[in-house]
Write a protein that holds these residues in place. Structure first.
Motif, PDB file in Angstrom:
ATOM      1  N   ASN A 220       0.793  -1.226   0.000  1.00 51.34           N
ATOM      2  CA  ASN A 220       0.000   0.000   0.000  1.00 51.34           C
ATOM      3  C   ASN A 220       0.827   1.278   0.000  1.00 51.34           C
ATOM      4  N   GLY A 254       3.561   7.979  -4.266  1.00 58.05           N
ATOM      5  CA  GLY A 254       2.723   6.856  -3.878  1.00 58.05           C
ATOM      6  C   GLY A 254       3.013   6.317  -2.496  1.00 58.05           C
ATOM      7  N   LEU A 256       2.981   7.172   1.075  1.00 57.25           N
ATOM      8  CA  LEU A 256       2.467   8.195   1.984  1.00 57.25           C
ATOM      9  C   LEU A 256       3.056   8.088   3.377  1.00 57.25           C
ATOM     10  N   SER A 276       4.957  10.874   7.510  1.00 56.36           N
ATOM     11  CA  SER A 276       3.933  10.674   6.493  1.00 56.36           C
ATOM     12  C   SER A 276       3.527  12.002   5.874  1.00 56.36           C
ATOM     13  N   CYS A 279      -1.736  11.526   5.497  1.00 58.94           N
ATOM     14  CA  CYS A 279      -2.353  10.593   6.451  1.00 58.94           C
ATOM     15  C   CYS A 279      -1.686  10.653   7.834  1.00 58.94           C
ATOM     16  N   ILE A 318      -2.331   3.008   5.817  1.00 57.66           N
ATOM     17  CA  ILE A 318      -2.188   3.708   4.540  1.00 57.66           C
ATOM     18  C   ILE A 318      -3.152   3.134   3.501  1.00 57.66           C
ATOM     19  N   LYS A 322      -5.900   5.424   1.567  1.00 59.95           N
ATOM     20  CA  LYS A 322      -5.961   5.536   0.096  1.00 59.95           C
ATOM     21  C   LYS A 322      -7.321   5.136  -0.443  1.00 59.95           C
ATOM     22  N   HIS A 325      -9.825   8.205   0.487  1.00 62.71           N
ATOM     23  CA  HIS A 325      -9.466   9.593   0.189  1.00 62.71           C
ATOM     24  C   HIS A 325      -8.997   9.732  -1.243  1.00 62.71           C
ATOM     25  N   GLU A 326      -9.136  10.933  -1.753  1.00 59.81           N
ATOM     26  CA  GLU A 326      -8.642  11.254  -3.090  1.00 59.81           C
ATOM     27  C   GLU A 326      -7.631  12.398  -2.998  1.00 59.81           C
ATOM     28  N   TRP A 328      -4.312  12.289  -3.028  1.00 63.56           N
ATOM     29  CA  TRP A 328      -2.969  12.006  -2.513  1.00 63.56           C
ATOM     30  C   TRP A 328      -2.034  11.655  -3.679  1.00 63.56           C
TER      31      TRP A 328
END
Length: 329
Positions: A220, A254, A256, A276, A279, A318, A322, A325-326, A328
């Protein structure tokens, strides 16, 4: 701004003829800059007062900011005001003789919980980017009566720069930059300051290459690396220098979350640095004997099984973020 709390702290500084300043163990630019900066402000404004910073912890990285005061007898603490800066919990205060002081002031910017409650007078602002930002705010609030010098401003600005990732972290606000501007206006030599903070020698680049070769990335998007005692010896690193590796992984698209696990011979443990973007990860730190800020915290584990468990928990966190949420990167 907590004007009322700052006024209480200023009144206490005026009241006492002796003031002892304290900070957290494994000192960094923020706690060193905040204590040294406030000491200089007090000494310049009230030259008749005794002001001490007595701390056996040492950071080679911050040698250019100068040393601390020599130890004093316990009786010296007894009639003093103690000001503890940038330290969330009592157990992390480097000089435990702070308890001998007559009264304790706490100035901090870490997340509060049941373990962080101490001090007779507290000024805590979790949203601040650094404790140095709070000291800069304190000076600015009372600049009509407090005095400052380029040296004091340099201490404070150095802490603001280092604890905010050069003003990149989400905790940076307009107030942060206004406080920084106040310090810059005092005449800081930024060329020399940034040279001390960020120039590196060629050998350290080999360590960075090693980190990139050894790091792993979870499904992830959690980047992590383990720096063993053997690796520290191979590259001639202090524990503090080994910890800087967490910043090497902060720009991977990618990913986070990025984590550094560092063998600590002194405590016979594995110290963890968790960072991070987007997040919050402080809940992971808190689960593993640590905590801190929402996107920058620490932890302690004691074996490879706990290393794997912490990585798994971070990966799950994470992954969930992901999925819900959008935006990132």
């Amino acid at each position: 701004m907590n004007r009322d709390k700052m006024e209480v702290i200023l009144s206490k500084i005026k009241e006492y003829s002796r003031i002892m300043l304290f900070r957290h163990m494994r000192n960094d630019g923020d706690c060193v800059g905040a204590t040294k900066g406030l000491k200089e402000i007090i000494k310049l404004t009230y030259p008749e007062k005794e002001v001490y910073i007595i701390d056996e912890d040492h950071s080679d990285y911050l040698d250019f900011l100068g040393g601390e005061d020599e130890p004093v007898a316990d009786e010296v603490y007894a009639e003093a005001l103690g000001i503890v800066i940038d330290t969330a919990t009592e157990k992390r205060i480097s000089n435990q003789k702070y308890k001998l002081c007559k009264e304790i002031v706490k100035i901090d910017h870490h997340i509060e919980n049941d373990e962080t409650q101490y001090g007779d007078y507290t000024w805590v602002e979790e949203e601040r980017s650094s404790a140095c930002e709070m000291i800069a705010e304190f000076y600015t609030a009372f600049k009509d009566e407090l005095k400052i010098s380029p040296e004091a401003a340099t201490y404070i600005y150095a802490g603001m720069v280092t604890d905010s990732g050069r003003f990149r972290f989400r905790s940076v606000t307009g107030d942060t930059l206004r406080c920084a501007a106040e310090m810059l206006d005092c005449g800081i030599d930024t060329d020399t300051l940034f040279a001390h903070l960020y120039l590196t020698d060629f050998e350290s680049l080999k360590f960075k290459s090693y980190v990139y070769d050894k790091m792993k990335i979870t499904e992830n998007g959690v980047a992590y690396v383990y720096i063993s005692k053997k690796a520290q010896e191979k590259f001639g690193l202090t524990f503090e220098e080994a910890c800087t590796c967490v910043s090497f992984m902060d720009s991977i698209k990618g990913c986070l979350c990025w984590i550094a696990f560092i063998d600590d011979e002194e405590t016979k443990s594995i110290r963890v640095r968790i960072r991070s973007r987007f997040c919050p990860v402080n809940t992971v730190g808190e689960k593993y004997r640590g905590g801190g800020h929402d996107c920058a915290c620490g932890a302690t584990v004691y074996n490879k099984k706990e290393v794997s468990a912490l990585v798994a928990d971070s990966d799950a966190l994470i992954g969930e973020f992901k999925a819900t949420h959008e935006g990132w990167l």
